[in-house]
Design an enzyme around this catalytic site. Structure first.
Site, mmCIF file in Angstrom:
data_model
loop_
_atom_site.group_PDB
_atom_site.id
_atom_site.type_symbol
_atom_site.label_atom_id
_atom_site.label_comp_id
_atom_site.label_asym_id
_atom_site.label_seq_id
_atom_site.Cartn_x
_atom_site.Cartn_y
_atom_site.Cartn_z
ATOM 1 N N HIS A 156 0.750 -1.413 -0.258
ATOM 2 C CA HIS A 156 -0.019 0.240 0.491
ATOM 3 C C HIS A 156 0.639 1.359 -0.122
ATOM 4 C CE1 HIS A 156 -4.084 -2.104 0.378
ATOM 5 N NE2 HIS A 156 -3.468 -2.961 0.800
ATOM 6 N N ASP A 368 3.205 9.112 -1.320
ATOM 7 C CA ASP A 368 2.303 7.926 -0.774
ATOM 8 C C ASP A 368 2.331 7.137 -1.683
ATOM 9 O OD1 ASP A 368 -0.031 8.024 1.735
ATOM 10 O OD2 ASP A 368 -0.684 10.032 1.837
HETATM 11 P P1 ADQ Z 1 -3.059 5.867 4.907
HETATM 12 O O1 ADQ Z 1 -1.135 6.172 4.781
HETATM 13 O O2 ADQ Z 1 -3.962 5.994 5.994
HETATM 14 O O3 ADQ Z 1 -3.187 4.427 3.957
HETATM 15 P P2 ADQ Z 1 -4.971 7.477 2.958
HETATM 16 O O4 ADQ Z 1 -4.440 6.463 1.046
HETATM 17 O O5 ADQ Z 1 -5.219 9.239 2.824
HETATM 18 O O6 ADQ Z 1 -3.279 6.891 3.886
HETATM 19 O O7 ADQ Z 1 -6.006 6.651 3.420
HETATM 20 C C1 ADQ Z 1 -6.545 7.090 4.872
HETATM 21 C C2 ADQ Z 1 -7.726 6.938 4.972
HETATM 22 O O8 ADQ Z 1 -8.376 7.552 6.517
HETATM 23 C C3 ADQ Z 1 -8.941 8.108 4.249
HETATM 24 O O9 ADQ Z 1 -9.574 6.965 3.753
HETATM 25 C C4 ADQ Z 1 -9.486 8.537 4.884
HETATM 26 O O10 ADQ Z 1 -11.175 9.300 4.662
HETATM 27 C C5 ADQ Z 1 -9.225 8.425 6.756
HETATM 28 N N1 ADQ Z 1 -9.535 9.149 7.174
HETATM 29 C C6 ADQ Z 1 -8.083 10.448 7.426
HETATM 30 N N2 ADQ Z 1 -8.020 11.047 8.664
HETATM 31 C C7 ADQ Z 1 -9.153 11.086 8.886
HETATM 32 C C8 ADQ Z 1 -10.147 11.312 9.892
HETATM 33 N N3 ADQ Z 1 -9.624 12.468 10.817
HETATM 34 N N4 ADQ Z 1 -11.234 11.285 10.389
HETATM 35 C C9 ADQ Z 1 -11.813 9.922 9.860
HETATM 36 N N5 ADQ Z 1 -11.377 9.452 8.352
HETATM 37 C C10 ADQ Z 1 -9.712 9.553 8.301
HETATM 38 C C11 ADQ Z 1 -2.266 3.842 3.538
HETATM 39 C C12 ADQ Z 1 -1.081 4.406 2.091
HETATM 40 C C13 ADQ Z 1 -1.638 5.326 1.254
HETATM 41 C C14 ADQ Z 1 -2.730 4.664 0.420
HETATM 42 C C15 ADQ Z 1 -3.528 3.723 1.676
HETATM 43 C C16 ADQ Z 1 -4.163 2.315 0.729
HETATM 44 O O11 ADQ Z 1 -0.105 5.273 3.016
HETATM 45 O O12 ADQ Z 1 -1.002 5.551 0.589
HETATM 46 O O13 ADQ Z 1 -3.646 5.261 -0.225
HETATM 47 O O14 ADQ Z 1 -2.966 3.369 2.637
HETATM 48 O O15 ADQ Z 1 -3.540 1.684 0.037
#
Ligand code: ADQ
Length: 480
Positions: A156, A368
């Site tokens: 991921h 990311d």
């Molecule tokens: P993350 O590093 O966690 O994931 P991201 O892809 O942005 O990063 O996903 C975060 C998830 O958490 C999103 O669905 C977002 O809506 C939710 N989220 C963030 N802050 C929040 C808050 N304050 N309240 C509720 N929900 C919140 C890892 C990798 C990424 C990759 C994903 C999926 O680091 O690059 O995109 O996995 O493969």
């Protein structure tokens, strides 16, 4: 149809349709419901003593099998090697890498132990799909336990350039372990290229682009395949959630407080890879260079703390608190706070509604894998009056979301300029950019991502008994 076995560090707390269920969790759960199968992983419990026991829960065709970790295992496998060594290195932060050989031993030990817990639950024709950097040695451990099933792996997070990966002392063992999988999935083509570069230039292996779009890898006496599978979201469901929340309390409160000002919105886990300090400074630069924006726009940063027991995370939190306090102290007026910095988790529906109510989505990680927030932001917009996405070129999502204003998060002036352009963008241009991005998100939604990976994994040949890296025997035959 073969059963699907999902293995991930944490098993997502799914309550169907529940607010905590993210797109990934729902996407994977949908696949499990279709084929029947099992989701196996850590329960999230840390035990101070005793022998962790698997808890098995059946929900219709899906079995959830979870197990706790002993404190020492948690410290070495999760806090230590996964999050203090691999996470920074894979996000190009070699300066933050902390390496302890005992943690690496713990990482391997826990992977082997988890694999042993899974073995008695497996059937011969199960297809196994392992997720993420915590579980790189998992297939190797299963092979050593005599498992010949098809095993795929999806990373991921980014796969780093070789010169960065070399900062992790056991880099070779890690890449060799990856070669025990049958299919490796990366988020983007640059990640796949970085992996291939290591195989050719550091491991002395070979790579070959195949007609079906996959890459054949030959290294460490193993033959496997690799491809790029950019993860998606369900854009139409997010749009529904956003629309439903339009008249809800959070959005009404936001609008009442803004008094007609514009809002720039960021949502991230509080992590040094997300580029929050650089983002705060670029917003400050905007206020510096464009005094007309003062008292006309607020920046909302929602960032719940994660991994708070690691030093690097305490450090980034302190730096952000200092920056937001400093910038607010510099520019705030009695009736205007420039930065709202909020440390809490919100339900998905609330986030979607807030995205829709904002004018700019400000998503600028330093690195990311994908960044689902960027995709969620676009999905949540009103097509008639959409907000503008300002997106880092170092987010995997930038490969697909070309309708965003793409920025370099290390370029403070460039980011400030992009914010100014976004805030002033005419509606016709916003609509056109949004239309393009939404089409892309629909075309590659999370089901498409999952189905492509599953299809490719089902096409690779099953390992023959006796073919294992440990035995150094026959490379695995791959069927088309
Ligand atoms: P993350 O590093 O966690 O994931 P991201 O892809 O942005 O990063 O996903 C975060 C998830 O958490 C999103 O669905 C977002 O809506 C939710 N989220 C963030 N802050 C929040 C808050 N304050 N309240 C509720 N929900 C919140 C890892 C990798 C990424 C990759 C994903 C999926 O680091 O690059 O995109 O996995 O493969």
């Amino acid at each position: 149809m073969s059963r699907l076995i999902i293995v991930s560090n944490r098993v997502a707390p799914i309550s169907e349709g529940g607010p905590a269920a993210g797109g990934l969790a729902v996407g994977v759960y949908d696949a499990l419901k279709e084929t029947g199968g099992m989701w196996f992983g850590w329960s999230g419990d840390v035990l101070s003593s005793g022998q962790p026991q698997i808890a098995v829960e059946e929900r219709g065709p899906v079995t959830f099998a979870t197990i706790g970790l002993l404190r020492r295992d948690y410290d070495q496998y999760y806090r230590g090697f996964s999050n203090a060594t691999l996470w920074p290195a894979f996000h190009y932060r070699a300066d933050l890498v902390q390496y302890d050989r005992h943690d690496f031993e713990g990482y391997r030990r826990v992977n082997a132990w988890l694999a042993q817990q899974l073995v008695p639950l497996l059937r011969d024709d199960d297809v196994i799909w392992v997720h993420d950097y915590h579980l790189i040695p998992f297939a190797q451990a299963l092979r050593a336990a005599g498992v010949h099933n098809r095993i795929g792996f999806f990373l991921h997070i980014p796969f780093p350039a070789s010169q960065v990966l070399l900062a992790v002392p056991p880099h070779r063992e890690l890449v060799e372990a990856l070669c025990s999988f049958d299919l490796l999935g990366f988020q983007t083509k640059p990640d796949l290229r970085a992996f291939c570069d290591y195989i050719v230039n550091e491991a002395g292996g070979s790579v070959e682009r195949l007609d079906d779009g996959l890459t054949r890898i030959d290294a460490f006496g193993q033959t496997l395949r690799a491809g790029d599978y950019p993860i998606g979201v369900y854009p139409d469901e997010i749009a529904e959630l956003a629309k439903a929340g339009e008249r809800g309390k959070p959005v009404r409160t936001l609008k009442a407080t803004l008094h007609g000002r514009k809002v720039i919105m960021s949502v991230d886990r509080l992590d040094y890879s997300k580029g929050l300090v650089e983002r705060f400074r670029a917003f400050e630069r905007l206020l510096d260079q464009a005094p007309s924006q003062r008292n006309r726009v607020s920046f909302v940063q929602i960032a719940p703390p994660t991994r708070a027991d690691l030093h690097a995370y305490q450090d980034i939190r302190l730096r952000l608190e200092a920056e937001s306090g400093r910038i607010n102290g510099r520019f705030a007026e009695l009736d205007w706070t420039p930065i709202w910095y909020i440390h809490r988790q919100y339900e998905r529906a609330v986030l979607a509604a807030l995205f829709r109510a904002s004018h700019v989505g400000y998503v600028t990680p330093l690195r990311d894998g994908m960044n689902l927030v960027a995709k969620e932001y676009v999905s949540a917009q009103d097509p008639d009056d959409p907000g503008v996405l300002v997106l880092s070129c170092f987010a995997g999502a930038a490969q697909e979301l070309t309708g965003a204003l793409i920025v370099n998060p290390f370029d403070t002036d460039g980011m400030a300029d992009a914010l100014a352009v976004a805030l002033a963008m005419p509606v016709a241009e916003r609509q056109a950019r949004h239309r393009d991005m939404l089409a892309q998100l629909r075309q590659n939604n999370v089901s498409v991502w999952r189905d492509r990976f599953m299809r490719d994994l089902s096409r690779v040949g099953k390992r023959e008994a006796g073919a294992s890296a440990a035995a150094g025997v026959v490379p695995m035959p791959l069927a088309d």
